[in-house]
Design a protein around this motif. Structure first.
Motif, PDB file in Angstrom:
ATOM      1  N   GLU A  54       0.801  -1.219   0.000  1.00 54.60           N
ATOM      2  CA  GLU A  54       0.000   0.000   0.000  1.00 54.60           C
ATOM      3  C   GLU A  54       0.836   1.273   0.000  1.00 54.60           C
ATOM      4  OE1 GLU A  54      -2.385  -0.436   3.446  1.00 54.60           O
ATOM      5  OE2 GLU A  54      -3.734  -1.930   2.559  1.00 54.60           O
ATOM      6  N   GLY A  55       2.099   1.213   0.366  1.00 52.28           N
ATOM      7  CA  GLY A  55       2.884   2.430   0.460  1.00 52.28           C
ATOM      8  C   GLY A  55       4.369   2.170   0.340  1.00 52.28           C
ATOM      9  N   PRO A  56       5.155   3.254   0.244  1.00 49.98           N
ATOM     10  CA  PRO A  56       6.591   3.116  -0.014  1.00 49.98           C
ATOM     11  C   PRO A  56       7.439   2.865   1.221  1.00 49.98           C
ATOM     12  CG  PRO A  56       5.988   5.424   0.010  1.00 49.98           C
ATOM     13  CD  PRO A  56       4.707   4.669   0.196  1.00 49.98           C
ATOM     14  N   LEU A  57       6.880   3.115   2.433  1.00 44.50           N
ATOM     15  CA  LEU A  57       7.689   2.986   3.641  1.00 44.50           C
ATOM     16  C   LEU A  57       6.849   2.377   4.752  1.00 44.50           C
ATOM     17  CD1 LEU A  57      10.114   3.482   5.520  1.00 44.50           C
ATOM     18  CD2 LEU A  57       9.322   5.840   5.812  1.00 44.50           C
ATOM     19  N   VAL A  58       7.317   1.257   5.287  1.00 41.26           N
ATOM     20  CA  VAL A  58       6.657   0.579   6.408  1.00 41.26           C
ATOM     21  C   VAL A  58       7.679   0.444   7.524  1.00 41.26           C
ATOM     22  CG1 VAL A  58       5.507  -1.519   7.194  1.00 41.26           C
ATOM     23  CG2 VAL A  58       5.137  -0.676   4.854  1.00 41.26           C
ATOM     24  N   THR A  59       7.293   0.851   8.729  1.00 45.50           N
ATOM     25  CA  THR A  59       8.203   0.755   9.879  1.00 45.50           C
ATOM     26  C   THR A  59       7.608  -0.168  10.927  1.00 45.50           C
ATOM     27  OG1 THR A  59       8.957   3.017   9.511  1.00 45.50           O
ATOM     28  CG2 THR A  59       9.477   2.031  11.633  1.00 45.50           C
ATOM     29  N   LEU A  60       8.361  -1.209  11.281  1.00 47.94           N
ATOM     30  CA  LEU A  60       7.970  -2.099  12.368  1.00 47.94           C
ATOM     31  C   LEU A  60       8.504  -1.505  13.672  1.00 47.94           C
ATOM     32  CD1 LEU A  60       8.822  -5.612  10.855  1.00 47.94           C
ATOM     33  CD2 LEU A  60       6.845  -4.148  10.456  1.00 47.94           C
ATOM     34  N   THR A  61       7.617  -1.256  14.627  1.00 42.64           N
ATOM     35  CA  THR A  61       8.032  -0.688  15.905  1.00 42.64           C
ATOM     36  C   THR A  61       7.737  -1.670  17.026  1.00 42.64           C
ATOM     37  OG1 THR A  61       5.892   0.387  16.273  1.00 42.64           O
ATOM     38  CG2 THR A  61       7.565   1.663  15.114  1.00 42.64           C
ATOM     39  N   GLY A  62       8.489  -1.557  18.098  1.00 47.41           N
ATOM     40  CA  GLY A  62       8.274  -2.425  19.251  1.00 47.41           C
ATOM     41  C   GLY A  62       9.495  -2.435  20.133  1.00 47.41           C
ATOM     42  N   VAL A  63       9.307  -2.997  21.323  1.00 46.49           N
ATOM     43  CA  VAL A  63      10.372  -3.046  22.307  1.00 46.49           C
ATOM     44  C   VAL A  63      11.524  -3.919  21.796  1.00 46.49           C
ATOM     45  CG1 VAL A  63       9.409  -5.032  23.508  1.00 46.49           C
ATOM     46  CG2 VAL A  63      10.825  -3.410  24.766  1.00 46.49           C
ATOM     47  N   GLY A  64      12.706  -3.676  22.275  1.00 45.55           N
ATOM     48  CA  GLY A  64      13.850  -4.489  21.907  1.00 45.55           C
ATOM     49  C   GLY A  64      13.637  -5.954  22.258  1.00 45.55           C
ATOM     50  N   GLY A  65      13.984  -6.859  21.337  1.00 45.26           N
ATOM     51  CA  GLY A  65      13.837  -8.287  21.589  1.00 45.26           C
ATOM     52  C   GLY A  65      12.489  -8.847  21.223  1.00 45.26           C
ATOM     53  N   VAL A  66      11.576  -8.003  20.686  1.00 48.55           N
ATOM     54  CA  VAL A  66      10.228  -8.477  20.384  1.00 48.55           C
ATOM     55  C   VAL A  66      10.159  -9.211  19.046  1.00 48.55           C
ATOM     56  CG1 VAL A  66       9.266  -6.514  19.096  1.00 48.55           C
ATOM     57  CG2 VAL A  66       7.811  -7.781  20.702  1.00 48.55           C
ATOM     58  N   GLY A  67      11.229  -9.140  18.259  1.00 49.07           N
ATOM     59  CA  GLY A  67      11.255  -9.900  17.011  1.00 49.07           C
ATOM     60  C   GLY A  67      11.033  -9.084  15.757  1.00 49.07           C
ATOM     61  N   LYS A  68      11.311  -7.780  15.820  1.00 51.22           N
ATOM     62  CA  LYS A  68      11.104  -6.926  14.649  1.00 51.22           C
ATOM     63  C   LYS A  68      12.013  -7.338  13.501  1.00 51.22           C
ATOM     64  CE  LYS A  68      12.141  -3.137  16.870  1.00 51.22           C
ATOM     65  NZ  LYS A  68      12.435  -3.731  18.181  1.00 51.22           N
ATOM     66  N   SER A  69      13.282  -7.555  13.798  1.00 50.39           N
ATOM     67  CA  SER A  69      14.245  -7.887  12.738  1.00 50.39           C
ATOM     68  C   SER A  69      13.872  -9.198  12.061  1.00 50.39           C
ATOM     69  CB  SER A  69      15.662  -7.976  13.317  1.00 50.39           C
ATOM     70  OG  SER A  69      16.046  -6.753  13.902  1.00 50.39           O
ATOM     71  N   ARG A  70      13.536 -10.202  12.859  1.00 47.41           N
ATOM     72  CA  ARG A  70      13.196 -11.512  12.292  1.00 47.41           C
ATOM     73  C   ARG A  70      11.940 -11.428  11.429  1.00 47.41           C
ATOM     74  NH1 ARG A  70      14.543 -16.799  13.570  1.00 47.41           N
ATOM     75  NH2 ARG A  70      13.940 -18.049  11.771  1.00 47.41           N
ATOM     76  N   LEU A  71      10.957 -10.681  11.919  1.00 51.36           N
ATOM     77  CA  LEU A  71       9.720 -10.512  11.163  1.00 51.36           C
ATOM     78  C   LEU A  71       9.992  -9.776   9.849  1.00 51.36           C
ATOM     79  CD1 LEU A  71       6.632 -10.690  10.900  1.00 51.36           C
ATOM     80  CD2 LEU A  71       6.483  -8.599  12.286  1.00 51.36           C
ATOM     81  N   ALA A  72      10.834  -8.746   9.896  1.00 57.04           N
ATOM     82  CA  ALA A  72      11.138  -7.981   8.682  1.00 57.04           C
ATOM     83  C   ALA A  72      11.804  -8.863   7.629  1.00 57.04           C
ATOM     84  CB  ALA A  72      12.029  -6.790   9.027  1.00 57.04           C
ATOM     85  N   VAL A  73      12.764  -9.664   8.038  1.00 58.30           N
ATOM     86  CA  VAL A  73      13.457 -10.526   7.083  1.00 58.30           C
ATOM     87  C   VAL A  73      12.503 -11.577   6.529  1.00 58.30           C
ATOM     88  CG1 VAL A  73      15.290 -12.232   6.832  1.00 58.30           C
ATOM     89  CG2 VAL A  73      15.736 -10.107   8.072  1.00 58.30           C
ATOM     90  N   GLU A  74      11.663 -12.139   7.387  1.00 58.64           N
ATOM     91  CA  GLU A  74      10.693 -13.138   6.926  1.00 58.64           C
ATOM     92  C   GLU A  74       9.761 -12.551   5.875  1.00 58.64           C
ATOM     93  OE1 GLU A  74       8.861 -16.880   6.686  1.00 58.64           O
ATOM     94  OE2 GLU A  74      10.719 -16.293   7.720  1.00 58.64           O
ATOM     95  N   CYS A  75       9.268 -11.355   6.137  1.00 58.22           N
ATOM     96  CA  CYS A  75       8.380 -10.706   5.167  1.00 58.22           C
ATOM     97  C   CYS A  75       9.115 -10.391   3.875  1.00 58.22           C
ATOM     98  CB  CYS A  75       7.795  -9.423   5.766  1.00 58.22           C
ATOM     99  SG  CYS A  75       6.644  -9.724   7.135  1.00 58.22           S
ATOM    100  N   ALA A  76      10.370  -9.985   3.991  1.00 56.62           N
ATOM    101  CA  ALA A  76      11.158  -9.689   2.795  1.00 56.62           C
ATOM    102  C   ALA A  76      11.368 -10.948   1.954  1.00 56.62           C
ATOM    103  CB  ALA A  76      12.491  -9.073   3.190  1.00 56.62           C
TER     104      ALA A  76
END
Length: 994
Positions: free
Chosen positions: A304-326
């Motif tokens: 839907e858009g050019p920029l999506v930011t995953l936010t959340g506390v450290g250790g919640v799994g943002k990086s892993r989720l981002a790579v999985e989606c990529a």
């Protein structure tokens, strides 16, 4: 008995293939709202919002309670099903596989894990066959509307996955008609178009496949101004070449909008990579657990858009989720998907240089590195993942602002503990794992370390507790699971109990992911000094806090509440504090892992004692105001405001006790005793006993504390202990405005009343009526008049209690206090019960509604009990049986054995009326063995014994005498359920009145 709960179509319940009538629309909605979250608590506020949204009925909580009671009765025979209420909310517990929605998701998880395409396709078909129509089609609340939309998207995604599996299994001939129809319903879905083209060409219809492509291309250009994506173009090229063999998936799994968390699924295996991928995404070396709804939200946002930011506390799994989606989305981008890790940079470091390195781009002559990156990306179509932006926020935002404007083919997926604040940014907050997924993650990672490990039985419960203690944070759970290499799960849990929570660690990852403490410290050092100060002080709260508490306990010298709000908003933005709305008041929570870090910082600064005392003083002051307000017309508002702080009240009392601060401890105990005692439980009475141990000599609040302690013992059925505690007051009464339940003399009178000496109790309360009038204390007057009426009813002279009951109603009306009004209506119902049962029922029902409106479970329970007892005598016996079963469940949850034994007496009376003499004799002996009076006097017992026979009486005596309290309740519940199901051939004028 086979039961099936049906949500994927019209809401329904089938038992042994027979449809069960579960009531009208709103009652069905209540059931559906619980089944969606089967096994998980749903608060009363959430249920009201789901069922009524912004149009709740008057006394919505009462209506909700009535619906739940009817559902418990209707579903009483379903094995293993219970609807209970606990501190976290209502829970419907049953096998998730009995709910078609959860069975659908379990079958889909099995399909995605299947090795053979034919097996996967068959499982998908079974899952899709569960759908009978549009879910919740006639329900109009926003929550159900959102759920309906998300389920439709989920169904479409599963259909697309099924098509892929069926094509791979060679079922192309079966798919042509079905996929063509689906494409007509979703005319811009490129994945469907690609599947239809493959099915057509493999069925020998190459011309149709080419025509499908031409039509799809025309629609995309007309509707979106875009050409088909690279994957669909590749399918087209294969069709032109006459190559009908396997091709890469046209799209990643289709969009699924946010939905309530599904039942935990097994970890998904790493997806097979396309034959040729462009980019630098890391290879997945461990399974990806849960998060399917999160993946769907992120994928939808990326489209839907050019920029999506995953936010959340450290250790919640943002990086892993981002790579999985990529990984799942990279096939959409002809120029690939690229990961740029920003964590190694210093604060405000060179983001553009890092991006250039990740993209393998060298700076061009005459251009800055930022201009070089923008020029390189200007004509490309790729997905760029920027991981860990929080410490380079301003620099990253500046680059991304330029990319959004000048590189239209680039989509950026960023992770940060704080929003980038770039125009066009879409935020996707990432929450901790659900309890079930946390257990799956721990189990999967632990078995990686020790393949022979068995996590069943006791270990399973320990793993669940470890996941809960670690707040569902994937990093923390993985670090804890790694310890299973050298110790058992129980030993891991013990280390958490001994304060080792933050020191879990591992090697081989980024430095700020090598321990939980390092992860949190990464966020902490990015705070301003005032934010650091507030964050560490907030660790003193347990169970959350509101703005008033944050300012009252943690506000700096000279700060206004607005100053505290500004700092608190900054912590929320940086994912260190979570907002949780509670009715009209917002509440805030700091996860336990973050609290532990904050407490350590407080201790290091030497400020933990000072902040702890400030916390205790603040809640003591709040308690004092609460104690006064519970006796006025605003009782409900104060109950709603204070109950969420129960854990904080406990913490405040523990601090006061540790400091031997007698004044604070006694203010807390005496001011909050009524709130807690009537709505939470009897834990507070034990605290009152501990507070009394601190008193050296006399204290103005000592007598009220004695009363609170004694009342708790009375409610637990420990009459000797209650009497001993109450006698410590030496006959002295507490002052005006004391909590209703905290008068020692009343406890002595109630012990006498329940031990059979109603005359002594009446004498006490008549004297207290005179004292209340002299003190001009209307709340106390209602209480004492209520008990005069109760004593008269017990003495079987209810007509002599009529004046007291009527006066109690008149006085209660002047107070506007819901609990006082509930007591007064109950008293009037009690003295009317024999002479005018229909009017009595109306009074009992009104008393129950008033009590429920202020969450007063005790008076709500006794009103329900007397109404049930009245129906058991004067109405249809089946209705009485169902009503008494509801009361059994109520006192079972509350834990008040004094009232439960009384309720069992009413059950015995009903069983005699029904002719169930053997069961009545068994429960009679259970009452006698427990030292409780039985309703079967000598004449009634002889009549029942004659019906049972000598041998039957002896056997019943043995059974009843051996029953514990819970055993007697279980027997009574089973017998009542059977009679409620069987119904009754006869009914009175009151039959059916519920």
């Amino acid at each position: 008995m086979a039961v099936e709960f049906r949500l994927l179509g019209e809401i329904g319940v089938r038992v042994d293939s027979a449809e069960i009538d579960i009531g009208h629309a709103r009652q069905r909605c209540v059931l559906a709202a619980l089944l969606v979250d089967v096994g998980r608590p749903v608060t009363g506020d959430q249920l009201i919002d789901r069922v009524w949204a912004d149009r709740p009925p008057y006394r919505a909580r009462n209506a909700l309670s009535a619906y739940l009671s009817r559902l418990r009765h209707l579903l009483a025979d379903v094995p293993g099903l219970r609807i209970t209420r606990g501190p976290a909310g209502y829970v419907l517990a049953t096998d998730p596989a009995s709910v078609d929605l959860h069975r659908f998701r379990l079958l889909v998880a099995e399909a995605r894990a299947a090795d053979r395409p034919a097996d996967a396709a068959a499982l998908y078909d079974r899952a899709l066959a569960l759908w009978r129509g549009e879910p919740f089609a006639t329900v109009d609340t926003p929550w159900f509307a959102g759920l309906r939309a998300s389920l439709a998207a989920e169904r479409l995604a599963v259909g697309l996955d099924r098509n892929d599996a069926a094509l791979a299994a060679g079922r192309h001939g079966d798919l042509v008609v079905e996929v063509a129809a689906a494409l007509r319903a979703h005319p811009l879905d490129e994945r469907l178009a690609g599947q239809l083209m493959l099915a057509q060409v493999r069925s020998g219809r190459q011309a149709d496949a080419l025509d499908t492509y031409r039509q799809m291309r025309g629609r995309l250009r007309e509707e979106l101004g875009a050409d088909p994506g690279a994957a669909l173009r590749e399918v087209h090229e294969r069709v032109l070449a006459g190559d009908a063999g396997p091709v890469p998936a046209v799209e990643a799994p289709a969009l699924r909008a946010p939905a309530p968390a599904p039942a935990p699924a097994p970890p998904s295996p790493p997806p097979a990579a396309p034959a040729a991928t462009v980019g630098n995404l890391p290879r997945r070396v461990t399974s990806f657990v849960g998060r399917e709804a999160d993946v769907a939200r992120v994928v939808a946002a990326l489209r839907e858009g050019p920029l999506v930011t995953l936010t959340g506390v450290g250790g919640v799994g943002k990086s892993r989720l981002a790579v999985e989606c990529a990984v799942r989305e990279q096939s959409r981008f002809p120029d690939g998907a690229w990961l740029c890790e920003l964590a190694p940079l210093d604060d405000d470091g060179p983001v553009s240089d890092a991006v250039a390195v990740a993209l393998r781009v060298q700076q061009r002559q005459g251009l800055t590195i930022e201009q070089t990156v923008i020029e390189y990306l200007r004509g490309r179509e790729l997905l760029l993942v920027l991981d860990n932006c929080e410490h380079v926020l301003a620099v990253a935002a500046r680059l991304l602002d330029q990319l959004v404007q000048h590189a239209p083919g680039v989509v950026v997926l960023a992770t940060s503990r704080e929003a980038l604040a770039v125009e066009g940014e879409r935020l996707v907050p990432v929450a901790p794992l659900t309890a079930g997924d946390g257990v799956v993650l721990f189990t999967d990672r632990a078995r990686t370390a020790r393949p022979d490990l068995r996590l069943d039985g006791e270990h399973a419960a320990v793993v669940s507790e470890v996941s809960r203690r670690l707040d569902g944070l994937p990093l923390a759970i993985e670090l804890a699971a790694a310890r299973v290499r050298v110790m058992s799960p129980s030993e891991v849990a013990d280390r958490l109990d001994r304060g080792r929570l933050l020191r879990l660690g591992s090697r081989g990852t980024l430095s700020h992911h090598q321990s939980l403490e390092a992860t949190i410290d990464w966020s902490y050092r990015l705070l301003s000094e005032p934010e650091k100060a507030l964050f560490t002080r907030l660790s003193v709260f347990t169970g959350g806090f509101d703005l008033g508490g944050a300012h009252g306990v943690c506000g700096g010298p000279g700060d206004t509440e607005d100053d505290t709000l500004d700092l608190l908003a900054g912590l929320v933005d940086k994912s260190l504090v979570t907002v949780r709305s509670s009715g009209a008041r917002s509440r805030y929570v700091v996860l336990e892992t973050l609290r532990a870090f904050g407490r350590e910082r407080l201790r290091e600064a030497g400020a933990d004692d000072a902040v702890g005392r400030a916390h205790a003083r603040y809640f003591a002051a709040q308690a004092g105001e609460l104690g006064r307000s519970l006796h006025g017309p605003d009782e409900r508002a104060w109950v709603e405001r204070t109950l969420p702080d129960y854990d904080n009240l406990r913490t405040a009392f523990e601090r006061a006790g540790a400091d031997r601060d007698v004044d604070t401890a006694l203010v807390l105990v005496t001011s909050v005793s009524e709130l807690v005692h009537l709505r939470v439980g009897y834990e507070w009475a034990r605290w009152a006993e501990r507070a009394l141990d601190l008193v050296d000599g006399d204290h103005p609040l000592r007598v009220a504390a004695i009363g609170a302690a004694a009342r708790g013992a009375w409610n637990r059925g420990e009459f000797a202990e209650a009497r001993a505690l109450a006698e410590r007051a030496g006959g002295v009464a507490p002052g005006r405005g004391t909590a209703r339940i905290a008068y020692p003399g009343d406890v002595l009178a109630d012990v006498a009343l329940y031990e059979g000496d109603a005359v002594a109790a009446l004498r006490h309360y008549e004297a207290e009526v005179r004292r209340a009038r002299a003190d001009d204390d209307p709340i106390r007057l209602v209480w004492t008049l209520y008990y005069v009426a109760v004593c008269r009813a017990v003495l079987r002279t209810p007509e002599q209690g009529m004046a007291a009951a009527r006066e109690s109603v008149e006085v209660a009306l002047t107070t506007g206090n819901p609990t006082a009004l509930s007591m007064a209506h109950y008293a009037l119902g009690l003295v009317l019960k024999k002479s005018d049962p229909e009017r009595a029922l109306a009074r009992f029902d009104e008393a129950a509604e008033l009590a429920a409106s202020v969450r007063n479970f005790w008076w709500h329970g006794i009103a329900l009990m007397e109404a049930a007892a009245t129906r058991a005598v004067h109405a249809d016996p089946a209705a009485g049986a169902a009503a008494l079963a509801v009361v059994l469940d109520h006192w079972d949850r509350v834990g008040d054995w004094t009232q439960q034994w009384l309720n069992l007496r009413y059950v015995v009376r009903l069983l005699v009326r029904l002719g169930a003499d053997e069961d009545a004799v068994v429960l009679h002996h259970a009452l006698v063995a427990a030292g409780k009076p039985s309703p079967l006097d000598a004449r009634r017992f002889e009549r029942a014994a004659a019906a049972v026979g000598a041998d039957g009486v002896a056997a019943a005596a043995r059974r009843g005498s051996a029953l514990t309290g819970p055993g007697a309740v279980a027997l009574a519940r089973a017998r009542l359920a059977a009679w409620a199901r069987a119904g009754s051939p006869g009914s009175s004028a009151l039959a059916g009145r519920r």
